[in-house]
Design a protein around this motif. Sequence first.
Motif, mmCIF file in Angstrom:
data_model
loop_
_atom_site.group_PDB
_atom_site.id
_atom_site.type_symbol
_atom_site.label_atom_id
_atom_site.label_comp_id
_atom_site.label_asym_id
_atom_site.label_seq_id
_atom_site.Cartn_x
_atom_site.Cartn_y
_atom_site.Cartn_z
ATOM 1 N N ASP A 17 26.748 19.962 45.080
ATOM 2 C CA ASP A 17 28.057 20.393 45.568
ATOM 3 C C ASP A 17 28.206 21.903 45.417
ATOM 4 O O ASP A 17 27.708 22.491 44.439
ATOM 5 C CB ASP A 17 29.178 19.707 44.790
ATOM 6 C CG ASP A 17 29.261 18.214 45.089
ATOM 7 O OD1 ASP A 17 28.687 17.792 46.112
ATOM 8 O OD2 ASP A 17 29.891 17.491 44.292
ATOM 9 N N PRO A 18 28.922 22.561 46.341
ATOM 10 C CA PRO A 18 29.126 24.012 46.230
ATOM 11 C C PRO A 18 30.057 24.350 45.068
ATOM 12 O O PRO A 18 31.104 23.715 44.880
ATOM 13 C CB PRO A 18 29.748 24.388 47.576
ATOM 14 C CG PRO A 18 30.368 23.129 48.079
ATOM 15 C CD PRO A 18 29.506 22.013 47.577
ATOM 16 N N ILE A 19 29.677 25.367 44.293
ATOM 17 C CA ILE A 19 30.471 25.843 43.166
ATOM 18 C C ILE A 19 30.970 27.243 43.520
ATOM 19 O O ILE A 19 30.152 28.162 43.697
ATOM 20 C CB ILE A 19 29.635 25.891 41.874
ATOM 21 C CG1 ILE A 19 29.110 24.494 41.532
ATOM 22 C CG2 ILE A 19 30.459 26.449 40.723
ATOM 23 C CD1 ILE A 19 28.129 24.496 40.372
ATOM 24 N N PHE A 35 19.025 27.411 42.478
ATOM 25 C CA PHE A 35 20.297 27.421 43.200
ATOM 26 C C PHE A 35 20.126 27.944 44.620
ATOM 27 O O PHE A 35 19.292 28.812 44.892
ATOM 28 C CB PHE A 35 21.321 28.302 42.470
ATOM 29 C CG PHE A 35 21.822 27.725 41.184
ATOM 30 C CD1 PHE A 35 22.972 26.962 41.141
ATOM 31 C CD2 PHE A 35 21.135 27.951 39.984
ATOM 32 C CE1 PHE A 35 23.444 26.438 39.948
ATOM 33 C CE2 PHE A 35 21.587 27.432 38.791
ATOM 34 C CZ PHE A 35 22.752 26.670 38.769
ATOM 35 N N THR A 36 20.968 27.441 45.496
ATOM 36 C CA THR A 36 21.110 27.990 46.841
ATOM 37 C C THR A 36 22.430 28.737 46.893
ATOM 38 O O THR A 36 23.481 28.186 46.553
ATOM 39 C CB THR A 36 21.106 26.875 47.896
ATOM 40 O OG1 THR A 36 19.876 26.157 47.822
ATOM 41 C CG2 THR A 36 21.273 27.462 49.287
ATOM 42 N N LEU A 37 22.381 30.015 47.307
ATOM 43 C CA LEU A 37 23.571 30.853 47.347
ATOM 44 C C LEU A 37 23.989 31.116 48.783
ATOM 45 O O LEU A 37 23.146 31.394 49.643
ATOM 46 C CB LEU A 37 23.305 32.192 46.649
ATOM 47 C CG LEU A 37 22.844 32.144 45.189
ATOM 48 C CD1 LEU A 37 22.542 33.559 44.691
ATOM 49 C CD2 LEU A 37 23.914 31.503 44.308
ATOM 50 N N LYS A 91 20.256 22.709 43.577
ATOM 51 C CA LYS A 91 19.461 21.898 44.489
ATOM 52 C C LYS A 91 19.277 20.471 43.950
ATOM 53 O O LYS A 91 19.104 20.265 42.743
ATOM 54 C CB LYS A 91 18.101 22.542 44.722
ATOM 55 C CG LYS A 91 18.172 23.919 45.390
ATOM 56 C CD LYS A 91 16.810 24.559 45.487
ATOM 57 C CE LYS A 91 16.871 25.938 46.115
ATOM 58 N NZ LYS A 91 15.534 26.600 46.158
ATOM 59 N N ASP A 92 19.291 19.510 44.875
ATOM 60 C CA ASP A 92 19.115 18.108 44.485
ATOM 61 C C ASP A 92 17.744 17.867 43.875
ATOM 62 O O ASP A 92 17.553 16.929 43.096
ATOM 63 C CB ASP A 92 19.291 17.203 45.705
ATOM 64 C CG ASP A 92 20.735 17.160 46.189
ATOM 65 O OD1 ASP A 92 21.634 17.429 45.368
ATOM 66 O OD2 ASP A 92 20.955 16.879 47.379
ATOM 67 N N SER A 93 16.791 18.714 44.219
ATOM 68 C CA SER A 93 15.412 18.523 43.740
ATOM 69 C C SER A 93 15.230 18.959 42.293
ATOM 70 O O SER A 93 14.170 18.710 41.698
ATOM 71 C CB SER A 93 14.452 19.308 44.633
ATOM 72 O OG SER A 93 14.784 20.699 44.627
ATOM 73 N N GLU A 94 16.224 19.615 41.711
ATOM 74 C CA GLU A 94 16.084 20.120 40.345
ATOM 75 C C GLU A 94 16.323 19.006 39.331
ATOM 76 O O GLU A 94 17.389 18.381 39.328
ATOM 77 C CB GLU A 94 17.075 21.262 40.080
ATOM 78 C CG GLU A 94 16.761 22.537 40.829
ATOM 79 C CD GLU A 94 15.428 23.127 40.413
ATOM 80 O OE1 GLU A 94 15.154 23.188 39.194
ATOM 81 O OE2 GLU A 94 14.658 23.520 41.311
#
Length: 317
Positions: free
Chosen positions: A61-63, A95-97, A133-136
Amino acid sequence: MRKYFLVVLLLAVTLLISGQQGCTTGGSDNAGAGPYVGGNDGLEIAFLDDAPPLSGNFQGDPIPLEVELINHGETEIASGAAVVNLIGTVMGGAFTLTNTAGQQSNLGIIDRVRDSSDVPDSDFVSLGTAILKDSEPIGPSWSPNVRAQVCYPYSTSLQIDDLCIPGERSETGTVECEIDSAENLIDKGDVSGAPVTVTSLVEGRTGTGVRVTLDVENAGGGTVINVPCSTSTNVALDDRDLFTVTVPTGYSCLFSDGSSGSTGTVKLRSNKGRLRCTDDIGGTGRSYTDRFTATLTYNYVEETGKTVLIQSQTANL
């Protein structure tokens, strides 16, 4: 007779109390107060309460990430002058920013404090969102420390109105001022509010003039740097703890790089520095008081951090 004595005693006590009150109200609480508010704070950086929120964050989810910049000092921050960077863990590959550079500047001017009753001005800077990321692999949850850094240009102003310019040693009659080499001339309001401050100014007499010694301290919680704020996330040691000082023309100061003049660079060591300046005034006739000013300019870096709880998506099922 007893009544008369009591009346006289009461009158004496009343006069004594009135006299004491008169002394306190006519005191010198504001004597020597300079033109500045003072203080050791500059631009404060802090994450908003809900950006990022401490909890309620789930993987994928975006934070939201947003900081407030609050100017507690006496230097105006121009639009775009304060550079905010995300640093540390959130800038790693986990993280994706949405703001891929992790950098943003203030959009509006952040005004300076003008008097002691002012409410500090502020501006809000959005840094986009971060998505774990879901992969983490994080197990049930992870609590990273989200950190941000602000770099901003700032200045410190000094104004002393009672610097003694010595007269001839043979001066007779009433002497306007004399140099006391043990006295710190800095009084309330002589130094503007800023993280780098002048703690002491002492003068002495030379053979043909006057010598001024300034003690400077980084009293804030950040770091002084000598590079542009656009490159403030990684600064070499040789570019830290350096600031520029300008004093009135006519004074010659010895600077950290060995140069001399009225403008140059001073090096802080363990957050403290010293600058000595002389003015060859020659024969002045009679002594008099004069104004001495100095301006310190620098880029300043401060940080903030916030630990957030990110739960695995499976905890949301």
